[in-house]
Design an enzyme around this catalytic site. Structure first.
Site, PDB file in Angstrom:
ATOM      1  N   ASP A  49      41.887 167.974  -5.924  1.00 55.60           N
ATOM      2  CA  ASP A  49      42.040 167.335  -4.420  1.00 55.60           C
ATOM      3  C   ASP A  49      42.496 166.069  -4.651  1.00 55.60           C
ATOM      4  O   ASP A  49      42.801 165.445  -5.499  1.00 55.60           O
ATOM      5  CB  ASP A  49      40.675 167.249  -3.791  1.00 55.60           C
ATOM      6  N   HIS A 191      39.672 166.019  -9.233  1.00 64.70           N
ATOM      7  CA  HIS A 191      40.886 165.077  -8.731  1.00 64.70           C
ATOM      8  C   HIS A 191      42.107 164.749  -9.344  1.00 64.70           C
ATOM      9  O   HIS A 191      41.760 163.962 -10.528  1.00 64.70           O
ATOM     10  CB  HIS A 191      40.126 163.772  -7.857  1.00 64.70           C
TER      11      HIS A 191
HETATM   12 ZN    ZN Z   1      39.269 164.762  -0.998  1.00 59.77          ZN
END
Ligand code: ZN
Length: 224
Positions: A49, A191
Site C-alpha cells: 500500500d 508498504h
Molecule cells: Zn495506506
C-alpha cells in the site's frame, strides 16, 4: 568356482548401478520425485500500500522480477503523479494494480460525494497510464461501509496478515512476524515506501518459496 561367482556378482552389480544411474538421467522431468520439503505449501499474496515511491518501488520491482514473483499494489493517487513509468512497469510485469484513494483519507469519514471522488480520481489516473481502470480497492485503514459498498462498483481487498512494517521499520522483525504467521491464503500487508519493508518483502519471498509457498496476486485468493 568362487572366483567365477565373484566376477558374476560384480558384473551384475555394475549393470544394476548403471541402469539406476541412466534411468535417473533419462526419466522425464515430471517423473523425478520432488525432494522433501518442496511440495506446495499453498498460496500467499504480497500486497503493498501507499506507493508508488520513486526509489523503494523500483527496487522492490527489481527484486520481484529476479524471483519471478507477482504482487499486488494499492496506489495513492497523489503518489502516481510523476511516477507514471513505475505504474506502467507494474502492469508490464504482471502485478495487480488497485486503488488506495487519492490522498489516503478515511473514506467512511467523508460524505459519499467526496469519497466517490477520492476513488474515481485514482481510477482515472490508473486508466490513463495503463489503459484499464482497476477492479480492486483497498480503502485506507480498511475503513469501508455499506453505503460505499453499494455506491462503488469495485471489489474490496483487505488483508489477514499485518506485520506492522510501517511502525517497526525493521526488516528482521517484519520477516520474523510474517514467517511465524504465514499460511495458505495469507494476504500480507506491507508498504513499498520504506526501504526496510522492501528488504523484508524480498527475504519473505525467499523464505516462503523455500517452504513451498506460491506467490499469487490478491484476486486469485479472493475468488474462492
Ligand atoms: Zn495506506
Amino acid at each position: 568356482m568362487w572366483r567365477r561367482i565373484a566376477v558374476w556378482f560384480w558384473g551384475i552389480l555394475a549393470i544394476l548401478l548403471t541402469a539406476e544411474f541412466c534411468s535417473g538421467l533419462l526419466a522425464p522431468a515430471g517423473e523425478i520425485p520432488v525432494a522433501a520439503g518442496t511440495e506446495s505449501a499453498g498460496a500467499v499474496a504480497l500486497t503493498f500500500d501507499d506507493g508508488p515511491h520513486p526509489v523503494c518501488t523500483p527496487r522492490l520491482l527489481d527484486g520481484l522480477k529476479e524471483r519471478g514473483v507477482r504482487a499486488s499494489f494499492f496506489l495513492i493517487g497523489q503518489n502516481i503523479d510523476g511516477n507514471e513509468d513505475i505504474v506502467r512497469r507494474m502492469q508490464a510485469e504482471g502485478h495487480l494494480i488497485g486503488n488506495h484513494s487519492q490522498s489516503h483519507v478515511q473514506l467512511t469519514a467523508e460524505n459519499i460525494r467526496e469519497a466517490r471522488s477520492q476513488i474515481a480520481c485514482v481510477n482515472g489516473k490508473i486508466e490513463a497510464v495503463t489503459g484499464s481502470a482497476p477492479a480492486y480497492i483497498r480503502p485506507p485503514f480498511g475503513s469501508w461501509s455499506e453505503e460505499l459498498e453499494s455506491a462503488v462498483p469495485m471489489t474490496v481487498a483487505l488483508w489477514n496478515l499485518d506485520p506492522l512494517d510501517w511502525k517497526l521499520q525493521d526488516a528482521p522483525s517484519v520477516v520474523r512476524y510474517v514467517l511465524d504467521h504465514a499460511e495458505n491464503g495469507s494476504i500480507i500487508l506491507l508498504h513499498d515506501v520504506y526501504e526496510t519493508s522492501v528488504e523484508a518483502a524480498l527475504e519473505i519471498v525467499d523464505e516462503l518459496t523455500a517452504r513451498g509457498y506460491e506467490f499469487v496476486t490478491v484476486d486469485e485468493l479472493l475468488v474462492e
